[in-house]
Design an enzyme around this catalytic site. Structure first.
Site, PDB file in Angstrom:
ATOM      1  N   GLY B  54       0.786  -1.106   0.178  1.00  0.00           N
ATOM      2  CA  GLY B  54       0.165  -0.136  -0.158  1.00  0.00           C
ATOM      3  C   GLY B  54       0.785   1.192   0.113  1.00  0.00           C
ATOM      4  O   GLY B  54       2.043   1.282   0.705  1.00  0.00           O
ATOM      5  N   SER B  55       0.284   2.355  -0.605  1.00  0.00           N
ATOM      6  CA  SER B  55       0.983   3.674  -0.560  1.00  0.00           C
ATOM      7  C   SER B  55       0.764   4.078   1.032  1.00  0.00           C
ATOM      8  O   SER B  55       0.173   3.541   1.818  1.00  0.00           O
ATOM      9  CB  SER B  55       0.397   4.643  -1.420  1.00  0.00           C
ATOM     10  OG  SER B  55       0.810   4.338  -2.827  1.00  0.00           O
ATOM     11  N   HIS B  57       3.534   4.629   2.985  1.00  0.00           N
ATOM     12  CA  HIS B  57       4.659   4.294   3.931  1.00  0.00           C
ATOM     13  C   HIS B  57       6.057   4.995   3.336  1.00  0.00           C
ATOM     14  O   HIS B  57       6.965   4.499   3.512  1.00  0.00           O
ATOM     15  CB  HIS B  57       4.817   2.864   3.853  1.00  0.00           C
ATOM     16  CG  HIS B  57       3.608   2.236   3.996  1.00  0.00           C
ATOM     17  ND1 HIS B  57       3.010   2.395   5.117  1.00  0.00           N
ATOM     18  CD2 HIS B  57       3.017   1.146   3.440  1.00  0.00           C
ATOM     19  CE1 HIS B  57       2.016   1.494   5.375  1.00  0.00           C
ATOM     20  NE2 HIS B  57       1.947   0.675   4.160  1.00  0.00           N
ATOM     21  N   ASP B 110      -1.440  -8.328   0.911  1.00  0.00           N
ATOM     22  CA  ASP B 110      -0.091  -8.290  -0.183  1.00  0.00           C
ATOM     23  C   ASP B 110       0.204  -9.707  -0.383  1.00  0.00           C
ATOM     24  O   ASP B 110       0.529  -9.980  -1.491  1.00  0.00           O
ATOM     25  CB  ASP B 110       0.960  -7.741   0.911  1.00  0.00           C
ATOM     26  CG  ASP B 110       0.761  -6.271   1.191  1.00  0.00           C
ATOM     27  OD1 ASP B 110      -0.232  -5.714   1.744  1.00  0.00           O
ATOM     28  OD2 ASP B 110       1.589  -5.355   0.841  1.00  0.00           O
ATOM     29  N   HIS B 219      -0.305   0.661   9.165  1.00  0.00           N
ATOM     30  CA  HIS B 219      -1.416   1.081   8.570  1.00  0.00           C
ATOM     31  C   HIS B 219      -2.280   1.700   9.463  1.00  0.00           C
ATOM     32  O   HIS B 219      -3.490   1.774   9.129  1.00  0.00           O
ATOM     33  CB  HIS B 219      -1.976  -0.246   8.005  1.00  0.00           C
ATOM     34  CG  HIS B 219      -1.427  -1.029   6.968  1.00  0.00           C
ATOM     35  ND1 HIS B 219      -0.121  -1.962   7.246  1.00  0.00           N
ATOM     36  CD2 HIS B 219      -0.999  -0.672   5.835  1.00  0.00           C
ATOM     37  CE1 HIS B 219       0.366  -2.415   6.219  1.00  0.00           C
ATOM     38  NE2 HIS B 219       0.011  -1.687   5.292  1.00  0.00           N
TER      39      HIS B 219
END
Ligand SMILES: Nc1ncnc2c1ncn2[C@@H]1O[C@H](COP(=O)(O)OP(=O)(O)O)[C@@H](O)[C@H]1O
Ligand SMILES: Nc1ncnc2c1ncn2[C@@H]1O[C@H](COP(=O)(O)OP(=O)(O)O)[C@@H](O)[C@H]1O
Ligand SMILES: [Mg+2]
Ligand SMILES: [Mg+2]
Ligand SMILES: [Mg+2]
Ligand SMILES: [Mg+2]
Lengths: 210, 333, 333, 210
Positions: B54-55, B57, B110, B219
């Protein structure tokens, strides 16, 4: 009330999934916020919006329709639910290869394949507080009705009720798969978002068969 | 929601466009499907290293694309894993014939999306070797959970395996470095504030002005324990104790320390954390060989930190120092 | 106040201790008086470059001590300039006989403390050349103010003059680069949130959930205008217009862009800002030659950004690429 | 009530400055928060705490005492006020070189040197909304009383009143020096923190001469 589902009926099913999941997007995200990361509604809505645009504009034969739906979900939903719902539809498509009409026996075979795909992909079991807790009861209900020689429509109504009950039964469960499992006991008392959308998918199938 | 963005829906794509503008000398950015590769990929006669997730990070993962680290990165929507078609497209693009190692953080989404991509790539004749990172000791009981999460060790694995790939390592050797780093590294994090996922528009969890959340992931998911705020030295003890006990690290070990900021914590504070980590290490008779202090694997604007320790051996120490040239980390070149 | 600290009074010293631990290969840290110098200072037969100012702007200045940038840095208390004795001690330590350039951000306190230190050093026979940086176009009327503030151009001046010193430039030449950068660079910043000075314990100013402050400096001082929050592209226009008009920058200019985070803004947003800056430049027919995106001159945990443009010439472009090795920035070595 | 100040009296002055500025630290920082960066009280308190420890433990002759005070302020206060108050005391010390008793004429000369030093170091003038707006009226008042042959005590009481008035007169000024000048018109309506501490320093001198 036909005793089989043709390509048009299946397209109506997928369309109804899209309508209902988009409409319930906020509710699903809310459920996910409590025990996950709050994106489940957005994920499902994004995926089914893409399905509506890319697949439902020109739906193909049953196997093609479900394959396209699965592929589209796979490539647009992301997260945990994308591969799982994608697998559900794609494995169902595999079982329907070449068919133009789907009767109860074939539907049971297809859903059985799909649910087995979800189980393998996610390495989850009944009671883990996931979408399987809605899908497995629906499948069992259909199988029992199939053995009793029930008609397609009533069998799907019963399956929808079983999925809904299975979904509610996730509330007192402690999650042991997916993001919710990090919370341990804190996941108690919340309904699983993926089970909720899975129950909606089964309910939509019952609705088009009614 | 106070953010420098135009539209939550376009955030990832617009940020990638800015990234492309700033780093066009190093990377190529592809949109729809979104992925970032080293300029001119596939590069040379080497095994490729690919990661994604995911974006939110940043700089992970796209900021680590470049010589001596990743060949490709697949950013998903904020905190949502990328999709198999994205990963597949990137895998095809970076494969130079010697195979592709997938570095996957252990989150259900993921893992499954990378798994499907690896199956599809395999069907096309691309050799893919997936390795899952799960270094977060905050998740204690892996039989009843999705397993430990992948956090700070990801950065270290990407760098060290990237260096091994650069010097010609085989698919098995490069994947072996990722596995070794994962086996020898442990992490734990904490938050002073929640982050705000742009599409949600409000904090993922609420923390009182005197509270902190210990054992968070990356997250914005709440952690294991909510505790009253403590001084930095005490907080570091709370992070270090489970990290040290888990491997366990022993007196005499030489370690690499990653003092990581979650995104909203200023550097002046991260060095206070670094000082406290150094004191714990010297109390335990351990050697601080290498360190990395800064925002390396973040949770949007969350304030807080994580500490990762990696037990070193001579090969890992050598690989760490090899030439590295990415948008976010660079040395020796 | 939610911070990873032990005690506001000990914050700067403890942070320096952590900094020393992480970067002992590059720097030496002296406490009481506090200063940071390159390991083994004075280094070689070169002019020395020294800067300093209040703490809370990390990585500025200590993070920029190293080959190709600063020889010494003097951190004061948070947002308070260092004292003359500190600056004098550091000046003595870095002088190798060819003189010391003082890079001073234009704040009354900084200017006076550096001035006194320069007088004292001069009395000891050390040649000191002070240069004041004042690139902040948010301060409009310099006759009725203490003058424009020194902000983003400081980072660029330290790097470019540091490169000139490294290649053997004379005191006048190195100071000349600092002056040239100051003459050719302009900056403007904005805040989404205030910062919290540790000794005060509460936000320096209050911003509503839908407000932003445009024209801020780097000390949490309020800016010139409080406005309703806007999308990133509009905010960038508000920063770029005065920056471009002031020099003025012209079509055909090649520029370096510093997209700077104020400390609490995540990288994913800074790249959205970078994208918007790139669009403005191309609309104006300007060339984006070099860019730097990240937290380089900050205000503790303030969320927000600043944009600095520097008009380049061939010498400055060459100096930018010269070898650089500091805790915060590194390339070519 | 003596007509001169000896080393002990000057040490009492510096000590009283320390007491009062430390006690008013929060108030001074508050004033600075409104138009500056909120640290003036902390800066002054830090500096005078150091003066108490390093200088007042063993105070020297008048010139030494004030030089040590100035040097200590210079090396501990930082910011704008450190060099300015440091300069004030150090330049006063210069004028007192060798003296053991300070009469009104010598005090006027010393304060004149000190204030001139502040003016040069800060490049500020009367009306810029700085500490000079307290120091300059005090100095003028002393000079006028000196010419009229007034006694030390009453002259200092008058000077303290002048400083206090000068300090209040900063409220309607727009700052054009120091950090407050960045605010432009927004600096209107606030009392200058540095003028406030300067007035306190003069008031302390009046108190030891009373
Ligand atoms: N291993 C698994 N097997 C089956 N279902 C799972 C598994 N992990 C998660 N799920 C389902 O996915 C749902 C969450 O989906 P979503 O929020 O879209 O993805 P993510 O958790 O990546 O944000 C959960 O509510 C659960 O029903
Ligand atoms: N140029 C100047 N000349 C005289 N006094 C000044 C000047 N600049 C600032 N001051 C004084 O300094 C005071 C602020 O001091 P302080 O808050 O300690 O330093 P800083 O502004 O560096 O934080 C102001 O209130 C003002 O009285
Ligand atoms: Mg989710
Ligand atoms: Mg998610
Ligand atoms: Mg200050
Ligand atoms: Mg101040």
């Amino acid at each position: 009330m036909a005793d089989t589902l043709d390509a048009a009926a299946l397209a109506r099913w997928v369309g109804l999934c899209a309508d209902r999941l988009e409409a319930r997007s906020a509710e699903l995200s809310q459920l996910d916020a409590a025990i996950g990361d709050g994106d489940h509604g957005a994920n499902m809505a994004r995926g089914f919006r893409a399905v509506r645009e890319r697949v439902l504009a020109e739906p193909g034969a049953p196997d093609q329709l479900l394959k396209d739906t699965g592929m589209t979900l796979l490539s647009t939903v992301g997260g945990a639910s994308g591969p799982l719902f994608g697998t559900l539809f794609m494995r169902m498509a595999g079982a329907l290869a070449g068919a133009t009409e789907v009767d109860l026996a074939l539907l049971i075979r297809a859903l059985g394949e799909g649910v087995e795909g979800v189980r393998r992909r996610g390495r989850a079991e009944a009671g883990d507080k996931t979408m399987l807790d809605a899908l497995l009861p629906a499948l069992e209900s259909l199988r029992a009705d199939g053995e009793r020689g029930a008609a397609l429509g009533p069998a799907l109504q019963a399956a929808a009720r079983a999925a809904e009950e299975g979904c509610r039964a996730t509330i007192p469960m402690v999650a042991s798969r997916g993001r919710a499992s990090y919370l341990g006991e804190r996941s108690l008392g919340h309904q699983d978002p993926g089970a909720t959308s899975a129950a909606a998918v089964i309910a939509a199938l019952a609705a088009v068969a009614a | 929601m106070k953010k420098l963005i135009n539209d939550p829906e376009r955030l990832v794509a617009e940020s990638l466009e800015g990234f492309a503008l700033a780093h066009h000398d190093l990377v190529e950015v592809h949109l729809a499907p979104d992925y970032v590769v080293r300029r001119g990929a596939p590069v040379g006669d080497k095994v490729a290293l690919l990661s994604g997730g995911g974006s939110g990070h940043e700089p992970l993962h796209a900021g680590y694309v470049g010589r001596g680290m990743l060949d490709g990165a697949c950013p998903g929507p904020v905190f949502t894993s990328p999709t198999p078609d994205q990963i597949l497209a990137c895998t095809r693009r970076v494969d130079g014939g010697r195979g592709v190692v997938h570095v996957v953080k252990n989150y259900t989404g993921d893992v499954m999306n990378f798994e499907i991509a690896a199956e599809l790539a395999g069907a096309e004749g691309i050799r893919v070797e997936p390795v899952v990172i799960d270094d977060d000791v905050a998740v204690q009981d892996s039989t009843y959970t999705a397993g430990r999460r992948g956090v700070g060790a990801t950065v270290l694995a990407e760098r060290l395996a990237g260096a091994r790939a650069e010097e010609g390592g085989s698919l098995e050797e490069v994947a072996g470095i990722v596995r070794r780093v994962n086996a020898e590294a442990r992490s734990m994090g904490m938050a002073l504030t929640s982050c705000v996922v742009p599409s949600a528009g409000r904090p993922t969890f609420d923390l009182g002005p005197e509270e902190m959340e210990v054992g968070i992931g990356i997250h914005g998911e709440p952690g294991r324990r909510r505790l009253p705020l403590e001084p930095a030295d005490r907080i570091v003890d709370m992070l270090m104790d489970p990290v040290l006990d888990d491997l366990p690290f022993r007196s005499g070990d030489r370690v690499l320390v990653l003092c990581n900021g979650m995104g909203g914590t200023p550097l002046i504070e991260l060095y206070v954390v670094m000082r406290a980590v150094g004191r714990v290490l010297s109390d335990r008779g351990m050697g601080l060989a290498l360190s990395l202090v800064g925002n390396h694997i973040t949770s949007l604007e969350m304030a807080g930190c994580s500490v990762t320790l990696l037990r070193l051996d001579p090969e890992l120490e050598r690989l760490w120092d090899a030439p590295l040239h990415t948008p976010a980390l660079r040395w020796g070149v």
